[in-house]
Design a protein around this motif. Structure first.
Motif, mmCIF file in Angstrom:
data_model
loop_
_atom_site.group_PDB
_atom_site.id
_atom_site.type_symbol
_atom_site.label_atom_id
_atom_site.label_comp_id
_atom_site.label_asym_id
_atom_site.label_seq_id
_atom_site.Cartn_x
_atom_site.Cartn_y
_atom_site.Cartn_z
ATOM 1 N N ASP A 28 52.218 21.838 68.247
ATOM 2 C CA ASP A 28 52.897 21.908 66.551
ATOM 3 C C ASP A 28 54.375 22.087 67.011
ATOM 4 O O ASP A 28 54.882 21.624 66.574
ATOM 5 C CB ASP A 28 52.652 23.553 66.584
ATOM 6 N N GLU A 29 55.099 22.523 68.252
ATOM 7 C CA GLU A 29 56.735 22.648 68.683
ATOM 8 C C GLU A 29 57.196 21.307 69.392
ATOM 9 O O GLU A 29 57.539 21.193 68.622
ATOM 10 C CB GLU A 29 56.336 23.870 69.638
ATOM 11 N N GLU B 90 57.392 19.846 66.528
ATOM 12 C CA GLU B 90 58.033 20.094 64.706
ATOM 13 C C GLU B 90 59.294 19.251 65.371
ATOM 14 O O GLU B 90 60.205 19.279 64.490
ATOM 15 C CB GLU B 90 57.542 20.683 65.000
ATOM 16 N N LYS B 91 59.626 19.669 66.756
ATOM 17 C CA LYS B 91 61.390 19.614 66.834
ATOM 18 C C LYS B 91 61.320 17.991 67.462
ATOM 19 O O LYS B 91 62.224 17.626 68.245
ATOM 20 C CB LYS B 91 61.920 20.250 68.226
ATOM 21 N N ALA C 277 61.533 24.953 75.751
ATOM 22 C CA ALA C 277 62.601 25.303 75.130
ATOM 23 C C ALA C 277 63.899 25.079 75.641
ATOM 24 O O ALA C 277 64.406 24.374 74.863
ATOM 25 C CB ALA C 277 62.220 26.347 75.261
ATOM 26 N N TYR D 177 51.174 23.680 73.011
ATOM 27 C CA TYR D 177 52.383 23.104 72.175
ATOM 28 C C TYR D 177 52.412 22.116 71.323
ATOM 29 O O TYR D 177 53.690 21.831 71.161
ATOM 30 C CB TYR D 177 53.521 23.533 73.667
ATOM 31 N N TYR E 205 64.412 21.120 74.899
ATOM 32 C CA TYR E 205 65.036 20.908 72.569
ATOM 33 C C TYR E 205 66.514 22.003 72.357
ATOM 34 O O TYR E 205 66.921 21.501 71.544
ATOM 35 C CB TYR E 205 63.905 21.504 71.763
#
Length: 190
Positions: free
Chosen positions: A72-73, A76-77, A39, A70, A42
């Motif tokens: 997917d995250e 995705e980003k 987090a 993690y 990103y």
């Protein structure tokens, strides 16, 4: 460890291998730190986000499977990363994921990566390859796209065209990787 402690840890990190590895070891001791670390990465705030990706790269180098919850995250980003110092470790992590995915030995990465993850990495690799990135990112992108071309048949012709068009204006390091990439592309066909 809460987010404030992770920020404190990242404030200690610098470009030295010793400090990166010390932070990496703390995260390896507590894999639950990966979510907050990702987090922070990103957020794209210089320099703390880049430090988060440096540590994440070190963690995944030791134990790639820790990233899988993690994934997917992460994918995705991936395209939202703008800091050059963050893109390089993110591209390296993608290359590592693909090395594991295409390995001949069955592993946990192969069971978790989806078509959607592969498509998102493909988009980012092409963006990084044609964008204003440093040579290391372009090199990881070429390698990643060589792998992904085994699944998506349209990738290799596009990769060949881009690498060929950019060869003359690329640095010596870019040209060296481009030659290797073109050699591999000739092995797999037209």
């Amino acid at each position: 460890m809460d987010k404030i402690e992770i920020y404190d840890l990242l404030n200690y990190v610098d470009a030295s291998r010793r400090r990166r590895e010390a932070a990496c070891n703390k995260v390896l001791e507590n894999p639950g730190f990966l979510g907050p670390l990702l987090a922070i990465g990103y957020q794209d705030v210089h320099p703390i986000s880049s430090r988060a990706f440096w540590v994440l790269e070190c963690v995944t180098k030791e134990h790639l499977f820790l990233l899988l919850p993690y994934l997917d995250e992460f994918t995705e980003k991936l395209g939202e990363i703008r800091l050059n110092a963050s893109v390089r470790p993110a591209a390296k992590i993608c290359e590592s994921l693909l090395n594991a995915y295409f390995a001949t030995t069955i592993n946990s990465v192969q069971k978790v990566i989806t078509q959607q993850h592969l498509e998102k990495m493909t988009i980012c690799f092409f963006d990084w390859l044609i964008g204003d990135q440093k040579v290391a990112v372009k090199a990881y992108s070429m390698t990643g796209l060589l792998f992904l071309g085994r699944i998506f048949d349209w990738i290799h012709p596009e990769l060949k065209q881009i690498v060929t068009e950019n060869y003359a204006k690329g640095s010596a390091a870019y040209q060296a990787r481009a030659r290797m990439t073109l050699k591999e592309l000739r092995k797999v066909g037209p």
